[in-house]
Design an enzyme around this catalytic site. Structure first.
Site, mmCIF file in Angstrom:
data_model
loop_
_atom_site.group_PDB
_atom_site.id
_atom_site.type_symbol
_atom_site.label_atom_id
_atom_site.label_comp_id
_atom_site.label_asym_id
_atom_site.label_seq_id
_atom_site.Cartn_x
_atom_site.Cartn_y
_atom_site.Cartn_z
ATOM 1 N N THR A 281 0.845 -1.202 0.000
ATOM 2 C CA THR A 281 0.000 0.000 0.000
ATOM 3 C C THR A 281 0.877 1.247 0.000
ATOM 4 O OG1 THR A 281 -1.709 -1.156 1.258
ATOM 5 C CG2 THR A 281 -1.806 1.246 1.257
ATOM 6 N N GLN A 311 -5.989 -2.282 -2.309
ATOM 7 C CA GLN A 311 -5.372 -1.012 -1.925
ATOM 8 C C GLN A 311 -4.585 -0.410 -3.101
ATOM 9 O OE1 GLN A 311 -5.088 -3.987 -0.315
ATOM 10 N NE2 GLN A 311 -4.703 -3.701 1.881
ATOM 11 N N GLN A 333 -10.221 1.808 -3.252
ATOM 12 C CA GLN A 333 -9.787 1.498 -1.888
ATOM 13 C C GLN A 333 -8.488 2.233 -1.582
ATOM 14 O OE1 GLN A 333 -9.613 -2.691 -0.937
ATOM 15 N NE2 GLN A 333 -8.646 -2.350 1.037
ATOM 16 N N ASP A 334 -8.468 2.924 -0.416
ATOM 17 C CA ASP A 334 -7.249 3.622 0.044
ATOM 18 C C ASP A 334 -6.798 4.725 -0.909
ATOM 19 O OD1 ASP A 334 -7.401 1.783 2.046
ATOM 20 O OD2 ASP A 334 -5.416 0.927 1.757
ATOM 21 N N ASP A 355 -12.200 2.656 3.019
ATOM 22 C CA ASP A 355 -11.128 3.344 3.763
ATOM 23 C C ASP A 355 -10.456 4.408 2.901
ATOM 24 O OD1 ASP A 355 -11.779 1.311 5.537
ATOM 25 O OD2 ASP A 355 -10.006 0.116 5.084
ATOM 26 N N ARG A 422 -14.084 3.178 10.178
ATOM 27 C CA ARG A 422 -13.903 1.963 10.983
ATOM 28 C C ARG A 422 -12.495 1.975 11.569
ATOM 29 N NH1 ARG A 422 -12.816 -3.235 7.118
ATOM 30 N NH2 ARG A 422 -11.493 -2.245 5.543
ATOM 31 N N TRP A 424 -9.119 1.068 12.070
ATOM 32 C CA TRP A 424 -8.008 0.312 11.503
ATOM 33 C C TRP A 424 -7.007 -0.081 12.594
ATOM 34 C CZ3 TRP A 424 -3.607 3.107 8.457
ATOM 35 C CH2 TRP A 424 -2.707 2.167 7.950
#
Length: 516
Positions: A281, A311, A333-334, A355, A422, A424
Site C-alpha cells: 500500500t 489497496q 480502496q485507500d 477506507d 472503521r 483500523w
C-alpha cells in the site's frame, strides 16, 4: 556500493552512540523506566553494557533526552540489520516489503535526528508529531509483509524493541492540545509568502520551472522537474504543471516544493500501482510526498488500478506542514493516504470506496467534498484512522465539509451501506464536525473492523452535523463513540488546535477557519 557505504556510516554512528548507556546507576534507571509504558526494554538497554562511572539522571527532561538517544541507537542498529537481510529475500514480494522497511527506518532515524538536533527549534508539539511519525514508520514496515502475505520468513529476523522505546518517548513527552491561531483562513504555520502564492490569481506566474506534455515547458514529466529541484531550500520552489494527463509515479523528497496545476480535471497525475498488482500500500501511491512543507494547488491525483486490485493509493503525504488546496484525489480502496505529520486540505474532492481517507497524520479537511463511489462488495467506509499508541497526537478531523454519493453510486445508493469510518488501529481517532451528511450514510454511522477490536479505545465523534444522514439517534453504542455537545470538546479538533494551524498555515495563503 551505495548500500555498502550507507551500512558503514550506520554502523559507525551506532558505535559512537552505544557508549551513552553505560554510565547510569541501576537505581536511577529502575526509577525512571518504571514511569514508562514499557519498562523492561528500557531497563535492559540502559544497563546492558558494563558501567564504569555513575551519573545521576536529574529530571524527566534528562530522561526524555536519554530515551530519545536510546531509541535512535536502536533504530540505527535496526536499519543496519535490515540492510543485511536483503539477500535473504526469496521472491519479489518479500523484496518489496523489505525495501519499504529500509526506507522507513531511514525516515525514522531522520525524525529522531531532527528531534535531537540542538539547532532545530523544536517545540513539544513538534517532538510529539515527529515521534508519532517515527512509530508509524515502523508499524508500516511490518504491515507491508502482512499485506503481501510474506510475513513468515524475513519479518521475524527484523524483530527489535524500537517501537516500544518510541512508545516510551511519546509517553514521556506527552502534551495536551494547545490553542494556536489562524490568519486569512489558514493555520499560522503557513508562511506569509506561501499564503500569497495560494491566494494569488495565478501562482503559475511565480513558477521556477514549467512542466508541459507538449514540450512548451522545461520538462515534459513531473518526475523530471521534481528530480531537478534543489533537495532543500528555505525558500519556496514552485513547479507549474500545465494541463494534461501525466502517467507516472512521482516521489517528492525535497522540502518546500509547490506543485501548481491548471485546475481539477485539467492537470492530472495518474498511475495504477496496487497491492493486487504486487506492491505494498505504501509503495502504490501515484504521488508520494516525503519532503516537509509541500503544497499542491489545482491538481488531480489519480489511481486507476480499480476496485478489484484492492489497496491503490492516489496520493500519500508524509510531509509535515503540508497543504492541499483545490485538489482532487480519485481512486477506490485507500485513495488518500494521510500517512503522517501535520496536514491541511481545503476545498478538495476525495473519491473512493473502502477506507478512502486513511493513515496516521494529524489532519484537518475543511470545506471539502467526500464522494463515495459504487463498491463491488456493497460496503463503503470513508475513513480508517491508524493511531497505534494512545500518546500519538494524530487523527482525522473533517470540518465544514460534504459527504455525498458520487455519480456512479447515486442510482444504487439504497443497496449500498456507507459508513463514516472503521477502526483500523487500536486508538483510531476521527471526528466529523459541522459537515453535511447525505442520506447514503448508514443510520449506525460507523462500522466494526473485527468484532470488538478497538471499540473502547477508539475516539469517534460527531458535532453539529447536518443533512439526512446526520441523525445520531441510531448510532453505534460503543464506549469510544461520542456525540459531542460541548464546543470546548469539539474545538480540540479544529485547525487551530488539532494541527496548530495558526502557526504555519498563514504562510501558505490557503484560506482556513481556525475555530468552529
Amino acid at each position: 556500493m551505495k548500500s555498502f557505504r550507507l551500512l558503514i556510516i550506520t554502523l559507525l554512528a551506532h558505535f559512537l552512540l552505544s557508549t551513552f548507556v553505560s554510565c547510569y546507576s541501576w537505581n536511577d534507571v529502575k526509577h525512571w523506566c518504571s514511569q514508562t509504558p514499557n519498562p523492561q526494554p528500557c531497563e535492559y538497554f540502559f544497563t546492558n553494557n558494563p558501567t564504569q562511572q555513575y551519573k545521576p539522571i536529574n529530571d524527566k527532561s534528562d530522561f526524555l533526552k536519554l530515551s530519545l538517544q536510546l531509541a535512535q541507537e536502536r533504530a540505527l542498529k535496526g536499519h543496519a540489520n535490515t540492510l543485511l537481510l536483503g539477500p535473504k529475500c526469496r521472491n519479489p514480494r518479500e523484496t518489496a516489503a523489505w525495501a519499504d522497511c529500509v526506507e522507513l527506518y531511514k525516515q525514522t532515524i531522520h525524525k529522531l535526528n531532527k528531534t535531537l538536533d540542538p539547532n532545530t527549534k523544536c517545540s513539544q508539539i513538534d517532538t510529539q508529531t515527529w515521534l508519532s511519525t517515527a512509530l508509524t514508520n515502523l508499524e508500516t514496515c511490518k504491515a507491508g509483509f502482512y499485506e503481501l502475505g510474506v510475513q513468515d520468513y524475513v519479518l521475524p529476523l527484523m524483530s527489535n524493541n524500537v517501537t516500544k522505546l518510541l512508545s516510551n518517548t511519546l509517553a514521556l513527552n506527552k502534551v495536551e492540545y494547545q490553542e494556536p491561531s489562524y490568519k486569512d483562513g489558514f493555520p499560522t504555520w503557513v508562511k506569509p509568502g506561501d499564503r500569497k502564492l495560494l491566494q494569488a490569481s495565478s501562482s503559475a506566474s511565480k513558477a521556477n520551472v514549467v512542466v508541459a506534455k507538449d514540450g512548451s515547458g522545461k520538462y515534459t514529466t513531473v518526475s523530471a522537474a521534481i528530480n531537478a529541484a534543489p533537495k532543500s531550500s528555505s525558500g519556496r520552489y514552485v513547479i507549474y504543471v500545465k494541463a494534461g494527463v501525466y502517467n507516472e509515479q512521482v516521489e517528492i523528497k525535497a522540502e518546500n516544493i509547490m506543485l501548481v496545476g491548471d485546475g481539477i480535471g485539467k492537470t492530472i497525475i495518474t498511475g495504477s500501482q496496487s497491492v493486487g498488482g504486487g506492491t505494498t500500500t505504501f509503495r502504490s501511491a501515484t504521488v508520494a510526498v516525503v519532503g516537509d512543507g509541500f503544497i499542491a494547488l489545482d491538481i488531480t491525483f489519480r489511481n486507476t488500478a480499480g476496485a478489484a486490485n484492492h489497496q491503490a493509493v492516489a496520493l500519500r503525504s508524509g510531509s509535515d506542514l503540508s497543504v492541499f488546496y483545490r485538489c482532487s484525489f480519485e481512486g477506490y480502496q485507500d485513495t488518500l493516504y494521510v500517512y503522517s505529520d501535520r496536514q491541511f486540505y481545503r476545498e478538495c474532492d476525495i473519491y473512493g470506496t473502502v477506507d478512502f481517507i486513511f493513515g496516521n497524520a494529524a489532519v484537518v479537511f475543511q470545506n471539502c467534498n467526500l464522494y463515495a463511489r459504487n463498491p463491488p462488495n456493497k460496503v463503503n467506509t470513508i475513513t480508517a484512522q491508524g493511531r497505534t499508541d494512545p500518546n500519538q497526537n494524530t487523527g482525522i478531523s473533517i470540518h465544514n465539509s460534504k459527504v455525498t454519493a458520487a455519480s456512479d453510486l447515486k442510482a444504487s445508493q439504497s443497496s449500498v451501506k456507507t459508513f463514516l469510518g472503521r477502526p483500523w488501529q487500536q486508538y483510531s481517532r476521527t471526528v466529523f464536525m459541522k459537515t453535511y451528511l447525505d442520506s447514503l450514510i448508514d443510520p449506525t454511522g460507523w462500522l466494526e473492523w473485527s468484532g470488538n477490536f478497538a471499540l473502547s479505545t477508539l475516539y469517534y465523534g460527531e458535532y453539529m452535523n447536518t443533512g439526512p444522514g446526520s441523525s445520531t439517534t441510531n448510532r453505534v453504542k460503543w464506549s469510544g463513540y461520542h456525540v459531542i455537545t460541548s464546543a470546548s470538546e469539539a474545538s480540540k479538533f479544529t485547525v487551530g488546535n488539532f494541527i496548530a494551524g495558526n502557526s504555519w498555515l498563514p504562510a501558505t495563503s490557503v484560506p482556513f477557519t481556525s475555530d468552529l
